[in-house]
Design an enzyme around this catalytic site. Structure first.
Site, PDB file in Angstrom:
ATOM      1  CB  ILE A   1      -0.962  -0.010   1.198  1.00 42.28           C
ATOM      2  CG1 ILE A   1      -1.957  -1.153   1.078  1.00 42.28           C
ATOM      3  CG2 ILE A   1      -1.697   1.325   1.308  1.00 42.28           C
ATOM      4  CD1 ILE A   1      -2.871  -1.325   2.280  1.00 42.28           C
TER       5      ILE A   1
ATOM      6  CB  CYS B   1       3.124   0.799   9.778  1.00 37.21           C
ATOM      7  SG  CYS B   1       2.408   2.093  10.802  1.00 37.21           S
ATOM      8  N   PRO B   2       1.484  -1.960   9.647  1.00 35.66           N
ATOM      9  CG  PRO B   2       2.649  -3.952   9.956  1.00 35.66           C
ATOM     10  CD  PRO B   2       2.706  -2.654   9.209  1.00 35.66           C
TER      11      PRO B   2
ATOM     12  NE  ARG C   1      -6.161  -3.259  11.134  1.00 33.49           N
ATOM     13  CZ  ARG C   1      -6.508  -3.386   9.868  1.00 33.49           C
ATOM     14  NH1 ARG C   1      -6.715  -2.295   9.126  1.00 33.49           N
ATOM     15  NH2 ARG C   1      -6.643  -4.582   9.329  1.00 33.49           N
TER      16      ARG C   1
ATOM     17  CG  ASP D   1     -10.939   4.798   6.383  1.00 33.32           C
ATOM     18  OD1 ASP D   1     -12.099   5.245   6.229  1.00 33.32           O
ATOM     19  OD2 ASP D   1     -10.618   3.621   6.149  1.00 33.32           O
TER      20      ASP D   1
ATOM     21  CD  GLU E   1     -12.088   1.182  13.154  1.00 30.94           C
ATOM     22  OE1 GLU E   1     -11.261   1.972  12.698  1.00 30.94           O
ATOM     23  OE2 GLU E   1     -12.250   0.030  12.677  1.00 30.94           O
TER      24      GLU E   1
ATOM     25  CG  HIS F   1     -12.027   0.606   9.070  1.00 30.81           C
ATOM     26  ND1 HIS F   1     -11.450   0.081  10.193  1.00 30.81           N
ATOM     27  CD2 HIS F   1     -11.370   0.026   8.021  1.00 30.81           C
ATOM     28  CE1 HIS F   1     -10.492  -0.780   9.861  1.00 30.81           C
ATOM     29  NE2 HIS F   1     -10.428  -0.830   8.530  1.00 30.81           N
TER      30      HIS F   1
END
Length: 315
Positions: free
Chosen positions: A158, A205-206, A234, A258, A263, A282
């Site tokens: 991404i 990043c994760p 995230r 986002d 959430e 999201h």
């Protein structure tokens, strides 16, 4: 083979169906199970397919037949990987299914910040252009992307897609990544250098122990005065209170997010009081084409597992 979907409504709708999974066994779809409902719902499952359902030792304690967990997602922080390894449960994610969609949404947010498209659209539809003394009313800020520096944190698929779009806008692109990546026209730098030099910092990043809360009051303080912070990764990679404070103080010029740590958004979410903040719920990953691709990847992951050659394995 009993296949249980624990949060089907996060992916499935009238246009995207889970029918393709029926070739592998009996499919039981639950729209959106609460955590306390998961344990009994998956007790006799051979496979679980989920998106964000938390699957840990407690929720899986009765699933004695479970051998496979398939994810409607790339991230897998909702899965207790250590527990799955101990139980011999294979976990497969859906890698790279949403690369183009998230990169597209990242720039949709950035362009909204710099072009004020929604604000000008409202200006026109409210009839205010009709009363304007000039043909081009400069009511809201407008800025070019060309020549600005984009700092990408996380140079995976991404991040690289975002870089390619930025280069098309004639932007300077720098990036921070834990390992060296050879990406044309992208210069890798330290995180501190990236923060100090970027007009826009975008997170790709994760979420893990290293990235959790990495964007905080110290990080934001290092960013350029008036810089834009973007997060389509995230929610957990940022400290929301610190982002709100950086926006309230005027140190940051804006934020586009986002994702949140909780959430759907909580009633008392601090970001509701943050100025100059564009928020979407999201949905960066969720275009129709992306979800159709996702369903196909999940089905192919199951097929590969049953054929003895599992793919996209994370555990």
């Amino acid at each position: 083979m009993k296949i249980v979907l624990t949060d089907a409504q996060t992916v499935v709708d009238a246009s995207v169906r889970a029918d393709c999974l029926s070739e592998f066994g009996e499919v039981i779809q639950h729209g959106l199970l609460r955590y306390e409902e998961v344990c009994e719902a998956v007790a006799d499952a051979d496979m679980i397919i989920c998106n964000k359902t938390v699957l840990d030792e407690k929720s899986l304690r009765l699933a004695d037949h479970l051998k496979y967990i398939g994810l409607f997602a790339t991230g897998y922080n909702n899965i207790d990987i250590d527990f799955c390894r101990k139980r011999g449960i294979t976990v497969c994610n859906a890698g790279s299914y949403s690369t183009d969609a998230v990169a597209q949404h990242t720039f949709a947010l950035i362009l909204e910040h710099y072009s004020s498209t929604a604000l000008y659209n409202s200006y026109v539809h409210e009839g205010r252009w009709k009363r304007s003394p000039t043909f081009s009313p400069f009511i809201y800020p407008l800025h070019e992307l060309s020549g600005k520096t984009l700092g990408i944190v996380g140079l995976g698929s991404i991040g690289q897609a975002v870089a390619r779009i930025a280069l098309a806008f004639n932007m300077r692109v720098i990036a921070y990544n834990r390992s060296e990546r050879n990406v044309p026209h992208v210069t890798q730098v330290s995180l501190e250098k990236l923060l100090r030099e970027s007009d826009i910092v975008t997170a790709h990043c994760p979420l893990n122990k290293d990235s959790s809360g990495m964007f905080n009051k110290n990080t934001f303080a290092l960013m350029k005065e008036g810089a834009l912070f973007v997060n389509t990764a995230r929610g957990g990679v940022m400290v929301e209170e610190d982002l709100r404070d950086a926006l309230l103080s005027g140190h940051l010029g804006g934020a586009c997010i986002d994702v949140l740590s909780t959430e759907p958004m909580e009633e008392d979410c601090v970001m509701m009081s943050a100025p100059h903040c564009i928020m979407t719920p999201h949905i960066a990953w969720a275009p129709l084409e992306t979800r159709l691709r996702l369903m196909n990847i999940v089905a192919e992951n199951i097929r590969a597992y049953l054929n003895g050659a599992p793919q996209n394995v994370v555990s």
